[in-house]
Write an enzyme that holds these catalytic residues in place. Structure first.
Site, PDB file in Angstrom:
ATOM      1  N   ARG A  84      -0.740  -9.018  -6.216  1.00  0.00           N
ATOM      2  CA  ARG A  84      -0.093 -10.143  -5.539  1.00  0.00           C
ATOM      3  C   ARG A  84      -1.003 -11.371  -5.475  1.00  0.00           C
ATOM      4  O   ARG A  84      -0.549 -12.502  -5.612  1.00  0.00           O
ATOM      5  CB  ARG A  84       0.343  -9.717  -4.133  1.00  0.00           C
ATOM      6  CG  ARG A  84       1.125 -10.785  -3.410  1.00  0.00           C
ATOM      7  CD  ARG A  84       1.909 -10.209  -2.240  1.00  0.00           C
ATOM      8  NE  ARG A  84       2.622 -11.253  -1.528  1.00  0.00           N
ATOM      9  CZ  ARG A  84       2.395 -11.550  -0.241  1.00  0.00           C
ATOM     10  NH1 ARG A  84       1.503 -10.884   0.451  1.00  0.00           N
ATOM     11  NH2 ARG A  84       3.080 -12.510   0.340  1.00  0.00           N
ATOM     12  N   GLY A 119      -2.080 -23.232 -11.087  1.00  0.00           N
ATOM     13  CA  GLY A 119      -2.541 -22.413 -12.213  1.00  0.00           C
ATOM     14  C   GLY A 119      -3.550 -21.367 -11.774  1.00  0.00           C
ATOM     15  O   GLY A 119      -4.005 -21.350 -10.631  1.00  0.00           O
ATOM     16  N   HIS A 151      -0.072 -15.113  -6.744  1.00  0.00           N
ATOM     17  CA  HIS A 151      -0.162 -16.303  -5.889  1.00  0.00           C
ATOM     18  C   HIS A 151      -1.143 -17.314  -6.451  1.00  0.00           C
ATOM     19  O   HIS A 151      -0.927 -18.520  -6.372  1.00  0.00           O
ATOM     20  CB  HIS A 151      -0.563 -15.909  -4.463  1.00  0.00           C
ATOM     21  CG  HIS A 151       0.590 -15.425  -3.647  1.00  0.00           C
ATOM     22  ND1 HIS A 151       0.970 -15.998  -2.453  1.00  0.00           N
ATOM     23  CD2 HIS A 151       1.463 -14.417  -3.857  1.00  0.00           C
ATOM     24  CE1 HIS A 151       2.027 -15.360  -1.970  1.00  0.00           C
ATOM     25  NE2 HIS A 151       2.345 -14.392  -2.799  1.00  0.00           N
ATOM     26  N   ASP A 152      -2.228 -16.821  -7.023  1.00  0.00           N
ATOM     27  CA  ASP A 152      -3.192 -17.730  -7.628  1.00  0.00           C
ATOM     28  C   ASP A 152      -2.521 -18.538  -8.735  1.00  0.00           C
ATOM     29  O   ASP A 152      -2.582 -19.770  -8.747  1.00  0.00           O
ATOM     30  CB  ASP A 152      -4.379 -16.933  -8.191  1.00  0.00           C
ATOM     31  CG  ASP A 152      -5.449 -17.860  -8.737  1.00  0.00           C
ATOM     32  OD1 ASP A 152      -5.545 -19.007  -8.249  1.00  0.00           O
ATOM     33  OD2 ASP A 152      -6.193 -17.451  -9.649  1.00  0.00           O
ATOM     34  N   PRO A 190       7.561 -19.171  -4.658  1.00  0.00           N
ATOM     35  CA  PRO A 190       8.978 -18.852  -4.445  1.00  0.00           C
ATOM     36  C   PRO A 190       9.146 -18.075  -3.135  1.00  0.00           C
ATOM     37  O   PRO A 190       8.246 -17.352  -2.723  1.00  0.00           O
ATOM     38  CB  PRO A 190       9.331 -17.981  -5.655  1.00  0.00           C
ATOM     39  CG  PRO A 190       8.037 -17.454  -6.169  1.00  0.00           C
ATOM     40  CD  PRO A 190       6.984 -18.470  -5.806  1.00  0.00           C
ATOM     41  N   ASP A 207       5.752   2.043 -11.337  1.00  0.00           N
ATOM     42  CA  ASP A 207       6.752   2.727 -12.165  1.00  0.00           C
ATOM     43  C   ASP A 207       8.038   1.904 -12.195  1.00  0.00           C
ATOM     44  O   ASP A 207       8.085   0.795 -11.672  1.00  0.00           O
ATOM     45  CB  ASP A 207       7.006   4.137 -11.611  1.00  0.00           C
ATOM     46  CG  ASP A 207       7.400   4.113 -10.134  1.00  0.00           C
ATOM     47  OD1 ASP A 207       7.987   3.107  -9.688  1.00  0.00           O
ATOM     48  OD2 ASP A 207       7.123   5.091  -9.416  1.00  0.00           O
ATOM     49  N   HIS A 266       7.135  -5.568  -7.546  1.00  0.00           N
ATOM     50  CA  HIS A 266       7.557  -5.040  -6.241  1.00  0.00           C
ATOM     51  C   HIS A 266       7.777  -3.529  -6.263  1.00  0.00           C
ATOM     52  O   HIS A 266       8.258  -2.968  -5.282  1.00  0.00           O
ATOM     53  CB  HIS A 266       8.798  -5.786  -5.742  1.00  0.00           C
ATOM     54  CG  HIS A 266       8.475  -7.178  -5.279  1.00  0.00           C
ATOM     55  ND1 HIS A 266       9.402  -8.044  -4.776  1.00  0.00           N
ATOM     56  CD2 HIS A 266       7.293  -7.856  -5.252  1.00  0.00           C
ATOM     57  CE1 HIS A 266       8.828  -9.191  -4.454  1.00  0.00           C
ATOM     58  NE2 HIS A 266       7.549  -9.114  -4.746  1.00  0.00           N
ATOM     59  N   ASN A 280       1.066 -16.758   2.432  1.00  0.00           N
ATOM     60  CA  ASN A 280      -0.216 -16.089   2.199  1.00  0.00           C
ATOM     61  C   ASN A 280      -0.656 -15.227   3.353  1.00  0.00           C
ATOM     62  O   ASN A 280      -1.701 -14.601   3.281  1.00  0.00           O
ATOM     63  CB  ASN A 280      -1.308 -17.147   1.973  1.00  0.00           C
ATOM     64  CG  ASN A 280      -1.227 -17.713   0.581  1.00  0.00           C
ATOM     65  OD1 ASN A 280      -0.500 -17.215  -0.259  1.00  0.00           O
ATOM     66  ND2 ASN A 280      -1.975 -18.749   0.350  1.00  0.00           N
TER      67      ASN A 280
HETATM   68  C1  HEM Z   1      10.086 -13.564  -7.784  1.00  0.00           C
HETATM   69  C2  HEM Z   1       9.600 -14.134  -6.719  1.00  0.00           C
HETATM   70  C3  HEM Z   1       8.820 -13.402  -5.680  1.00  0.00           C
HETATM   71  C4  HEM Z   1       9.009 -13.482  -4.341  1.00  0.00           C
HETATM   72  C5  HEM Z   1      10.025 -14.345  -3.633  1.00  0.00           C
HETATM   73  C6  HEM Z   1       8.074 -12.588  -3.717  1.00  0.00           C
HETATM   74  C7  HEM Z   1       7.957 -12.402  -2.353  1.00  0.00           C
HETATM   75  C8  HEM Z   1       7.178 -11.436  -1.756  1.00  0.00           C
HETATM   76  C9  HEM Z   1       7.121 -11.169  -0.345  1.00  0.00           C
HETATM   77  C10 HEM Z   1       7.875 -11.936   0.725  1.00  0.00           C
HETATM   78  C11 HEM Z   1       6.296 -10.118  -0.154  1.00  0.00           C
HETATM   79  C12 HEM Z   1       5.958  -9.428   1.165  1.00  0.00           C
HETATM   80  C13 HEM Z   1       4.829 -10.068   1.873  1.00  0.00           C
HETATM   81  C14 HEM Z   1       4.649  -9.465   3.224  1.00  0.00           C
HETATM   82  O1  HEM Z   1       5.615  -9.117   3.872  1.00  0.00           O
HETATM   83  O2  HEM Z   1       3.527  -9.340   3.645  1.00  0.00           O
HETATM   84  C15 HEM Z   1       5.814  -9.725  -1.445  1.00  0.00           C
HETATM   85  C16 HEM Z   1       4.951  -8.694  -1.662  1.00  0.00           C
HETATM   86  C17 HEM Z   1       4.419  -8.377  -2.893  1.00  0.00           C
HETATM   87  N1  HEM Z   1       4.645  -9.056  -4.078  1.00  0.00           N
HETATM   88 FE1  HEM Z   1       6.021 -10.458  -4.391  1.00  0.00          FE
HETATM   89  N2  HEM Z   1       7.330 -11.982  -4.685  1.00  0.00           N
HETATM   90  C18 HEM Z   1       7.744 -12.441  -5.898  1.00  0.00           C
HETATM   91  C19 HEM Z   1       7.218 -12.123  -7.128  1.00  0.00           C
HETATM   92  C20 HEM Z   1       6.138 -11.296  -7.311  1.00  0.00           C
HETATM   93  C21 HEM Z   1       5.426 -11.142  -8.550  1.00  0.00           C
HETATM   94  C22 HEM Z   1       5.708 -11.922  -9.825  1.00  0.00           C
HETATM   95  C23 HEM Z   1       4.464 -10.206  -8.329  1.00  0.00           C
HETATM   96  C24 HEM Z   1       3.433  -9.678  -9.287  1.00  0.00           C
HETATM   97  C25 HEM Z   1       3.639  -9.521 -10.564  1.00  0.00           C
HETATM   98  C26 HEM Z   1       4.583  -9.789  -6.958  1.00  0.00           C
HETATM   99  C27 HEM Z   1       3.832  -8.805  -6.365  1.00  0.00           C
HETATM  100  C28 HEM Z   1       3.928  -8.434  -5.047  1.00  0.00           C
HETATM  101  C29 HEM Z   1       3.233  -7.283  -4.499  1.00  0.00           C
HETATM  102  C30 HEM Z   1       2.374  -6.282  -5.268  1.00  0.00           C
HETATM  103  C31 HEM Z   1       3.528  -7.260  -3.130  1.00  0.00           C
HETATM  104  C32 HEM Z   1       3.026  -6.244  -2.094  1.00  0.00           C
HETATM  105  C33 HEM Z   1       1.753  -6.730  -1.449  1.00  0.00           C
HETATM  106  C34 HEM Z   1       1.139  -5.728  -0.476  1.00  0.00           C
HETATM  107  O3  HEM Z   1       1.712  -4.682  -0.219  1.00  0.00           O
HETATM  108  O4  HEM Z   1       0.049  -6.035   0.026  1.00  0.00           O
HETATM  109  N3  HEM Z   1       5.598 -10.488  -6.364  1.00  0.00           N
HETATM  110  N4  HEM Z   1       6.359 -10.546  -2.410  1.00  0.00           N
HETATM  111  C1  LIG Z   2      -5.466 -13.666   4.340  1.00  0.00           C
HETATM  112  C2  LIG Z   2      -5.479 -14.971   5.036  1.00  0.00           C
HETATM  113  O1  LIG Z   2      -6.364 -15.739   4.850  1.00  0.00           O
HETATM  114  N1  LIG Z   2      -4.457 -15.195   5.843  1.00  0.00           N
HETATM  115  C3  LIG Z   2      -4.317 -16.418   6.592  1.00  0.00           C
HETATM  116  C4  LIG Z   2      -2.920 -16.963   6.366  1.00  0.00           C
HETATM  117  O2  LIG Z   2      -2.667 -18.067   7.195  1.00  0.00           O
HETATM  118  C5  LIG Z   2      -2.832 -17.857   8.591  1.00  0.00           C
HETATM  119  C6  LIG Z   2      -2.475 -19.133   9.311  1.00  0.00           C
HETATM  120  O3  LIG Z   2      -1.165 -19.502   9.049  1.00  0.00           O
HETATM  121  C7  LIG Z   2      -4.261 -17.412   8.890  1.00  0.00           C
HETATM  122  O4  LIG Z   2      -4.392 -17.124  10.270  1.00  0.00           O
HETATM  123  C8  LIG Z   2      -4.586 -16.183   8.063  1.00  0.00           C
HETATM  124  O5  LIG Z   2      -5.932 -15.833   8.239  1.00  0.00           O
END
Ligand code: HEM
Ligand SMILES: CC(=O)N[C@H]1CO[C@H](CO)[C@@H](O)[C@@H]1O
Ligand SMILES: *[C@@H]1O[C@H](CO)[C@@H](O)[C@H](O)[C@H]1NC(C)=O
Ligand SMILES: *[C@@H]1O[C@H](CO)[C@@H](O)[C@H](O)[C@H]1NC(C)=O
Ligand SMILES: *[C@@H]1O[C@H](CO)[C@@H](O)[C@H](O)[C@H]1NC(C)=O
Length: 322
Positions: free
Chosen positions: A60, A70, A64-65, A161, A251, A191, A92
């Site tokens: 993730r 870029g 985000h990076d 997004p 998977d 996901h 973030n």
């Molecule tokens: C298509 C648009 C995307 C949206 C709107 C989106 C949104 C999100 C959101 C809202 C979360 C949950 C964050 C949280 O509740 O803490 C999440 C988690 C995650 N996203 Fe996405 N995402 C997108 C695309 C991607 C892409 C392209 C990747 C990587 C190829 C990705 C990888 C992940 C992963 C691995 C997590 C889990 C992170 C964790 O468990 O720490 N996402 N995403």
């Molecule tokens: C991982 C990280 O740096 N999270 C930051 C995200 O933004 C909030 C403020 O909106 C910070 O408190 C978190 O440390």
């Protein structure tokens, strides 16, 4: 258009995309720091063995990076008194894995000071952490990225997004980064790992149109299960596996649950609202195909807006600019 010509177009776009790595190349540090990729690999695998959620975090972070300014490691830069960096942006809030990136960087600075960029570490670490489960390297990562010097929360809030996006907004967001609907569907497969907080999907459970209703596009049985996890509309923090029963495993199960209308976010469910995307979701149920496509799309994502040559810098520490 006939299906065959659509396929041709998609293939053409895919080939063009694959070439967009610009000056990135294979094994960029071969001469300057031959052990670089091994060092990343060893430290990431050591940590992945201790923490099964690491792959989700590092994957993730790379996403985000790349989507903000870029792939320049801007996501790693800490905020300062005068600057609110990307880490402060709303999306973030739950990013993690920074400690592992920093551990890698510290080791690399000992072995070859000033040579290996944080942006390359992020790209390699995402690949290696996901690969750990398979004890082999899943996709090729080109290197030669350099690090940016700017990180703005406002840009992350603008450019990431949202989980509330519909299909056309998702498509636009990916298009803004030179990625296609093909990449959108494939990369959403990320996901298959990790968790999402209730705040990002609770509207779908309790009050979708403001009438105390659930999102009709969400599987009702699954919605009932999710309500037992996110007990009320106030719950922002509880985390739920995005790929139920399989959220530590990379998977094709994400695509399977998607077809069962169990995608967690509106942005996941949105992939079924477009005919082409929906058809491709079904194609990606085949794991051989998914693994291949994921590697190719990651390569395109990893090339978004990269700094190469003399642009940017090689950070000494990943969380601060030099
Ligand atoms: C298509 C648009 C995307 C949206 C709107 C989106 C949104 C999100 C959101 C809202 C979360 C949950 C964050 C949280 O509740 O803490 C999440 C988690 C995650 N996203 Fe996405 N995402 C997108 C695309 C991607 C892409 C392209 C990747 C990587 C190829 C990705 C990888 C992940 C992963 C691995 C997590 C889990 C992170 C964790 O468990 O720490 N996402 N995403
Ligand atoms: C991982 C990280 O740096 N999270 C930051 C995200 O933004 C909030 C403020 O909106 C910070 O408190 C978190 O440390
Ligand atoms: C998608 O969302 C955007 C932004 O909210 C909106 O302008 C657009 O009309 C929506 N598209 C569809 C098809 O609902
Ligand atoms: C549902 O949303 C509507 C409109 O936003 C709001 O007026 C109502 O209070 C909400 N209901 C609940 C139970 O939160
Ligand atoms: C949950 O988040 C919303 C904003 O998304 C905020 O208004 C609310 O106060 C938060 N609730 C709790 C209990 O933190």
């Amino acid at each position: 258009m006939k299906a065959s010509s659509i396929f041709f177009l998609i293939s053409l776009i895919a080939v063009l995309g694959a070439c967009s790595g610009g000056e990135l190349r294979k094994n960029f540090y071969e001469e300057t720091c031959p052990e670089a990729e091994n060092i990343v690999h060893n430290i990431v695998w050591k940590n992945a063995a201790l923490n099964p959620t690491l792959a989700a975090k590092l994957l993730r972070v790379h996403f985000h990076d790349c989507f903000v300014r870029g792939c320049d490691a801007s996501v790693l830069i800490d905020s300062t008194e005068s600057n609110s960096g990307e880490k402060d942006a709303l999306p973030n809030e739950t990013l993690g894995g920074f400690d592992v990136i920093e551990e890698v960087k510290t080791e690399l600075e000992k072995k070859c000071p000033g040579i290996v960029s944080c942006a390359d570490i992020v790209a390699l670490a995402a690949r290696d952490s996901v690969s750990f489960q398979f004890k082999r390297t899943l996709w090729e990562v080109l290197t030669g990225r350099r690090d940016g010097r700017i990180s703005l929360a406002s840009e992350a809030n603008r450019d990431m997004p949202s989980p509330f996006f519909n299909f056309s907004s998702l498509q636009q967001s990916f298009e803004n980064n030179g990625l296609t609907v093909h990449d959108l569907v494939v990369l959403s497969g990320g996901h298959t790992l990790g968790v999402g907080r209730c705040r990002f999907f609770r509207d779908r459970l309790y009050n979708f149109t403001g009438k105390g209703d659930a999102d009709p596009s969400l599987n009702p049985t699954y919605a009932a299960f999710l309500r037992t996890k996110c007990r009320n509309v106030e719950d922002n923090k509880t985390a739920v596996g995005m790929d139920p029963g399989s959220d530590l495993s990379f998977d094709t199960n994400y695509f399977k649950i998607l077809t069962q209308h169990k995608g967690l976010f509106q942005s996941d469910a949105a992939l079924l609202t477009d005919k082409g995307a929906r058809n491709f979701v079904n194609v990606l149920l085949d794991s051989k195909r998914f693994f291949m496509e994921f590697g190719l799309s990651m390569k395109r994502m990893g090339a978004i807006g990269v700094l190469t040559g003399n642009s940017g810098e090689i950070r000494k520490k990943c969380n601060v600019i030099n």
